[in-house]
Design a protein around this motif. Structure first.
Motif, PDB file in Angstrom:
ATOM      1  N   UNK A   6       0.835  -1.191   0.000  1.00 37.26           N
ATOM      2  CA  UNK A   6       0.000   0.000   0.000  1.00 37.26           C
ATOM      3  C   UNK A   6       0.873   1.246   0.000  1.00 37.26           C
ATOM      4  N   UNK A   7       0.406   2.273  -0.673  1.00 36.16           N
ATOM      5  CA  UNK A   7       1.109   3.542  -0.675  1.00 36.16           C
ATOM      6  C   UNK A   7       0.124   4.699  -0.599  1.00 36.16           C
ATOM      7  N   UNK A   8       0.515   5.739   0.091  1.00 36.04           N
ATOM      8  CA  UNK A   8      -0.301   6.949   0.205  1.00 36.04           C
ATOM      9  C   UNK A   8       0.560   8.142  -0.180  1.00 36.04           C
ATOM     10  N   UNK A   9      -0.080   9.178  -0.733  1.00 40.23           N
ATOM     11  CA  UNK A   9       0.645  10.346  -1.187  1.00 40.23           C
ATOM     12  C   UNK A   9      -0.274  11.552  -1.082  1.00 40.23           C
ATOM     13  N   UNK A  10       0.236  12.654  -0.561  1.00 37.13           N
ATOM     14  CA  UNK A  10      -0.568  13.871  -0.444  1.00 37.13           C
ATOM     15  C   UNK A  10       0.321  15.100  -0.661  1.00 37.13           C
ATOM     16  N   UNK A  11      -0.259  16.135  -1.247  1.00 37.31           N
ATOM     17  CA  UNK A  11       0.456  17.389  -1.491  1.00 37.31           C
ATOM     18  C   UNK A  11      -0.456  18.547  -1.081  1.00 37.31           C
ATOM     19  N   UNK A  12       0.140  19.536  -0.432  1.00 37.10           N
ATOM     20  CA  UNK A  12      -0.583  20.775  -0.109  1.00 37.10           C
ATOM     21  C   UNK A  12       0.338  21.944  -0.436  1.00 37.10           C
ATOM     22  N   UNK A  13      -0.215  22.982  -1.071  1.00 39.87           N
ATOM     23  CA  UNK A  13       0.615  24.144  -1.370  1.00 39.87           C
ATOM     24  C   UNK A  13      -0.171  25.427  -1.166  1.00 39.87           C
ATOM     25  N   UNK A  14       0.573  26.477  -0.858  1.00 45.16           N
ATOM     26  CA  UNK A  14       0.012  27.815  -0.698  1.00 45.16           C
ATOM     27  C   UNK A  14       0.802  28.752  -1.602  1.00 45.16           C
ATOM     28  N   UNK A  15       0.087  29.511  -2.434  1.00 46.08           N
ATOM     29  CA  UNK A  15       0.729  30.458  -3.336  1.00 46.08           C
ATOM     30  C   UNK A  15       0.235  31.861  -3.008  1.00 46.08           C
ATOM     31  N   UNK A  16       1.128  32.819  -3.104  1.00 46.84           N
ATOM     32  CA  UNK A  16       0.822  34.197  -2.740  1.00 46.84           C
ATOM     33  C   UNK A  16       1.336  35.123  -3.829  1.00 46.84           C
ATOM     34  N   UNK A  17       0.490  36.056  -4.262  1.00 49.78           N
ATOM     35  CA  UNK A  17       0.840  37.063  -5.271  1.00 49.78           C
ATOM     36  C   UNK A  17       0.858  38.432  -4.579  1.00 49.78           C
ATOM     37  N   UNK A  18       1.975  38.835  -3.976  1.00 49.17           N
ATOM     38  CA  UNK A  18       1.993  40.108  -3.240  1.00 49.17           C
ATOM     39  C   UNK A  18       1.867  41.330  -4.144  1.00 49.17           C
ATOM     40  N   UNK A  19       2.411  41.273  -5.347  1.00 48.02           N
ATOM     41  CA  UNK A  19       2.308  42.348  -6.336  1.00 48.02           C
ATOM     42  C   UNK A  19       2.228  41.709  -7.715  1.00 48.02           C
ATOM     43  N   UNK A  20       1.761  42.460  -8.717  1.00 49.81           N
ATOM     44  CA  UNK A  20       1.717  41.876 -10.067  1.00 49.81           C
ATOM     45  C   UNK A  20       3.102  41.383 -10.505  1.00 49.81           C
ATOM     46  N   UNK A  21       3.122  40.305 -11.227  1.00 53.08           N
ATOM     47  CA  UNK A  21       4.324  39.669 -11.785  1.00 53.08           C
ATOM     48  C   UNK A  21       5.184  38.936 -10.751  1.00 53.08           C
ATOM     49  N   UNK A  22       4.764  38.874  -9.512  1.00 48.52           N
ATOM     50  CA  UNK A  22       5.526  38.155  -8.477  1.00 48.52           C
ATOM     51  C   UNK A  22       4.627  37.107  -7.834  1.00 48.52           C
ATOM     52  N   UNK A  23       5.166  35.898  -7.710  1.00 48.57           N
ATOM     53  CA  UNK A  23       4.459  34.818  -7.023  1.00 48.57           C
ATOM     54  C   UNK A  23       5.464  34.094  -6.141  1.00 48.57           C
ATOM     55  N   UNK A  24       5.036  33.742  -4.941  1.00 51.63           N
ATOM     56  CA  UNK A  24       5.882  32.953  -4.049  1.00 51.63           C
ATOM     57  C   UNK A  24       4.988  31.988  -3.287  1.00 51.63           C
ATOM     58  N   UNK A  25       5.614  30.931  -2.785  1.00 53.86           N
ATOM     59  CA  UNK A  25       4.806  29.985  -2.041  1.00 53.86           C
ATOM     60  C   UNK A  25       5.610  28.810  -1.532  1.00 53.86           C
ATOM     61  N   UNK A  26       4.922  27.958  -0.817  1.00 54.44           N
ATOM     62  CA  UNK A  26       5.534  26.767  -0.253  1.00 54.44           C
ATOM     63  C   UNK A  26       4.670  25.547  -0.527  1.00 54.44           C
ATOM     64  N   UNK A  27       5.318  24.397  -0.519  1.00 57.69           N
ATOM     65  CA  UNK A  27       4.626  23.140  -0.776  1.00 57.69           C
ATOM     66  C   UNK A  27       5.101  22.094   0.212  1.00 57.69           C
TER      67      UNK A  27
END
Length: 64
Positions: A6-27
């Motif tokens: 058996x195997x289990x797998x999960x992903x969660x991420x948060x993305x943030x656009x503080x200003x136009x043309x910029x994106x940052x986040x974590x996973x």
């Protein structure tokens, strides 16, 4: 030989656009494996951070 059971797998991420043309986040990633015959199991955790800047330039057609 210990066969995969058996195997289990999960992903969660948060993305943030503080200003136009910029994106940052974590996973966060989680994975788990359990063997059939010997009962061996293992968990795996991973963290990833990303940053993106859009260097693209927009060209507008001249007004007539």
């Amino acid at each position: 030989m210990s066969d995969f059971h058996k195997g289990d797998y999960a992903i969660a991420n948060l993305l943030y656009h503080p200003i136009p043309k910029v994106m940052m986040g974590g996973e966060f990633q989680f994975g788990r494996r359990v063997n059939l015959l010997d009962g061996f199991n293992n968990n795996d955790y991973r963290v990833q951070f990303s940053f993106k800047y859009d260097f693209g330039k927009s060209f507008k057609s001249p007004s007539l």
